[in-house]
Design an enzyme around this catalytic site. Structure first.
Site, mmCIF file in Angstrom:
data_model
loop_
_atom_site.group_PDB
_atom_site.id
_atom_site.type_symbol
_atom_site.label_atom_id
_atom_site.label_comp_id
_atom_site.label_asym_id
_atom_site.label_seq_id
_atom_site.Cartn_x
_atom_site.Cartn_y
_atom_site.Cartn_z
ATOM 1 C CB SER A 165 46.174 28.226 20.677
ATOM 2 O OG SER A 165 45.646 28.524 21.982
ATOM 3 C CE1 TYR A 191 44.723 32.954 19.423
ATOM 4 C CE2 TYR A 191 43.790 31.400 20.927
ATOM 5 C CZ TYR A 191 44.905 32.238 20.651
ATOM 6 O OH TYR A 191 46.188 31.811 20.888
#
Length: 338
Positions: A165, A191
């Site tokens: 990501s 994350y």
């Protein structure tokens, strides 16, 4: 001499002809996967479902391991060339059981897509004490790939795709406290830390595996409408990120920048199947091409920076990648001998 992507040496777009608007239909055109075996984790929802469906449409047998088999059967109903098996990516014993069953079949594995991931969750740990986003978004990739290594070698031409990501921009990997035991927990930092780990794993796996004709890629799908990834976020978090205005409405500029699910899955399918990548590996891809490497110097403005894209150098650091491999083996007790 074989080139590696250590420290981003190969992070240059190769002008594939694809872009942010390209769809899975565009990138699979002309690709024949007949006789190939693929595994797609998280392949029963969102971009994972689109990925599994697209690869199956090109002739491959696609195995979808799912925590909720009943949900997977419903979502994948009517799609040819799909097999569904039970697996929970946060449960080490479940990963082992799934991998053992696949290996017992004697089949080679040509494509492994580590797509499953989570985001926005509160602090929690798996049975080994590993923070849940790190456990799902990275350690699960390492664990499953290690257990399926013999099948990947057997294919004599395999690819591993780790869904990463742009969120890796949020944080480098924290070697001092990977599981948030001695610092305040911030969900987006966790994350980003997990996605940086995925990039580092991609680099080191490719360095170790390419002599066995196994190549590895990390991909950023883009910001995508209609997936379940943001289901745990509240409106205040979206406001803080600039996605929503003060009235809780999505900003028009954000809405126009979101990808559709077929656009979001396109880079994964590209990395898993496109012959332009036959002699390349260890790279981070986005928008159907190899992404641009960002400079560590904040005064250097690249095209990628201006467009909120590109890959951070710290997530392709050769020394960090080797260190992470050893740390992961120590944390999990899994010795991934390539």
């Amino acid at each position: 001499m074989i080139q590696t992507n250590n420290n981003g040496a190969l992070q240059h777009p190769i002008n594939t002809g694809y872009n942010a608007q390209s769809t899975t239909t565009d990138v699979i055109k002309g690709i024949d996967l007949s006789g190939k075996i693929a595994i797609v984790t998280g392949g029963n929802t969102g971009i994972g479902l689109e990925t599994a469906k697209t690869i199956a449409s090109a002739g491959a047998i696609v195995i979808v391991p799912a925590r909720n088999v009943e949900k997977a059967e419903k979502n994948l109903e009517g799609i040819a060339n799909i097999e569904i098996e039970e697996m929970d990516i946060m449960d080490p014993k479940s990963i082992d059981a799934f991998a053992d069953k696949f290996l017992a079949s004697g089949r080679p594995l040509h494509i492994l897509i580590n797509n499953a991931g989570i985001m926005w969750v509160p602090l929690q740990h798996d049975s080994r004490g590993i923070e849940s986003q790190l456990a799902t978004n990275y350690v699960g990739q390492f664990h499953l790939t290690s257990k399926l290594w013999q099948a990947l070698k057997q294919a004599n031409g395999a690819r591993v795709v780790n869904v990463s990501s742009l969120g890796h921009h949020n944080a480098p990997f924290n070697f001092d406290d990977p599981n948030f035991e001695n610092r305040d927990y911030e969900t987006l930092q966790a994350y980003g830390h997990s996605k940086t780990a995925s990039n580092l794993f991609t680099l080191e796996l490719d360095n170790r595996a390419r002599e066995f004709n196994v190549r590895t890629f990390a991909v950023h799908p883009g910001s995508i409408a209609g997936t379940e990834l943001g289901r745990n976020a509240d409106a205040e978090q979206w406001k803080n990120l600039g996605f929503l205005d003060d009235n809780g409405h999505i900003r028009p500029e954000v809405l126009t920048s979101l990808k559709t699910i077929p656009q979001g899955a396109a880079t994964t399918v590209f990395a898993a199947t496109n012959p332009l990548l036959n002699n390349i590996g260890g790279v981070y891809c986005e928008d159907g091409d190899i992404a641009e490497l960002l400079s560590d110097d904040p005064s250097v403005q690249t095209t990628a920076k201006l467009h909120q894209s590109g890959v951070q150098q710290y997530s392709l650091n050769d020394n960090a990648a080797k260190r992470l491999w050893k740390l992961t083996e120590d944390m999990t007790g899994i010795h991934f001998n390539v």
